[in-house]
Design an enzyme around this catalytic site. Structure first.
Site, PDB file in Angstrom:
ATOM      1  N   GLY A  49      27.457 -26.133 -11.641  1.00 21.38           N
ATOM      2  CA  GLY A  49      26.871 -26.454 -10.342  1.00 21.38           C
ATOM      3  C   GLY A  49      27.255 -27.823  -9.855  1.00 21.38           C
ATOM      4  CG  ASN A  50      27.475 -28.720  -5.929  1.00 21.69           C
ATOM      5  OD1 ASN A  50      26.602 -29.142  -5.191  1.00 21.69           O
ATOM      6  ND2 ASN A  50      28.049 -27.534  -5.754  1.00 21.69           N
ATOM      7  NE  ARG A  51      25.435 -35.643 -10.586  1.00 17.89           N
ATOM      8  CZ  ARG A  51      24.607 -35.576 -11.625  1.00 17.89           C
ATOM      9  NH1 ARG A  51      23.329 -35.303 -11.428  1.00 17.89           N
ATOM     10  NH2 ARG A  51      25.062 -35.779 -12.844  1.00 17.89           N
TER      11      ARG A  51
END
Ligand code: C5P
Length: 224
Positions: free
Chosen positions: A29-31
């Protein structure tokens, strides 16, 4: 911002960050917080639009009066955006979409091996949803807008990267923002340069994510 200049329009906004499953409990995933996309949805609603907000893994209260579709993976986000885009006047891809996904998703939780060998994760490319929307135009005359978070390079030329991306993606507008110096992801404020498909600067905006969102709709309205 003009009072109701999006009245009678249907706009689709994607927000948040996609998660690509590795197994039933793990993902890549990412932030992305989803704040810019949620601000775009809220401001479009305030300007009179019907809004479909496709939210990927966002821990925020959606703006009132907005239709929300929750998704996790890029495949789900693509499906939801394309379904909603069939009768949309504008689509804004504010979500941070994973460029790659694991080639395989394990049906059961991945285990440590007794021999200590660690299996590599093999990735494959995701479709570029924005480039597809720009190429397909699911409704004739639909305005397609993207975002590009750029860190710049040794020469610091964030805009050069943005210009190349604007031409490559074929979207009508690309909002380029510099990330990595306290701007962008996870913060209250944002600063963007809006480019057209040729890479020319159409507008610049800095301030709250709501102010940036209004500036982007200001650039979209003349194209509708
Ligand atoms: O190429 P890059 O990821 O920087 O492009 C960012 C823009 O493209 C964003 O608008 C994002 O939502 C969109 N995008 C997409 N599908 C991908 C990757 C990015 O729609 N697979």
């Amino acid at each position: 911002a003009l009072a109701h200049d999006l009245a009678g329009r249907h706009v689709v906004v994607s927000a948040g960050g996609t998660r690509e499953p590795l197994d039933p409990v793990r993902f890549l995933g990412n932030r992305s917080s989803g704040r810019q996309g949620f601000a775009l949805a809220g401001t479009a609603r305030a300007r009179g639009a019907r809004v479909t907000l496709v939210a990927a893994n966002v821990a925020l209260e959606p703006p009132a009066g907005v239709d929300v579709v929750h998704v996790e993976s890029t495949a789900q986000l693509r499906e939801a955006v394309r379904t909603a885009a069939k009768d949309a006047d504008a689509v804004v891809m504010a979500a941070a979409v994973a460029d790659f996904r694991p080639r395989a998703t394990a049906a059961h939780k991945l285990k440590k091996r007794d021999d200590g060998v660690v299996e590599p994760i093999v990735l494959e490319a995701n479709p570029d949803i924005l480039a597809e929307l720009a190429a397909d135009r699911l409704r004739p005359g639909q305005v397609v807008v993207g975002f590009a978070a750029e860190t710049g390079d040794a020469s610091g030329d964030v805009l050069a990267h943005g210009r190349a991306k604007a031409r490559r993606k074929g979207a009508d507008l690309l909002a380029v923002n510099a990330v990595g110096e306290g701007l962008g992801f996870g913060t209250a404020d944002n600063a963007v340069t809006v480019l057209d498909a040729s890479g020319a600067v159409v507008a610049t905006s800095a301030g709250s994510k709501e102010a940036v969102a209004d500036a982007l709709w200001d650039a979209v309205v003349p194209l509708l």
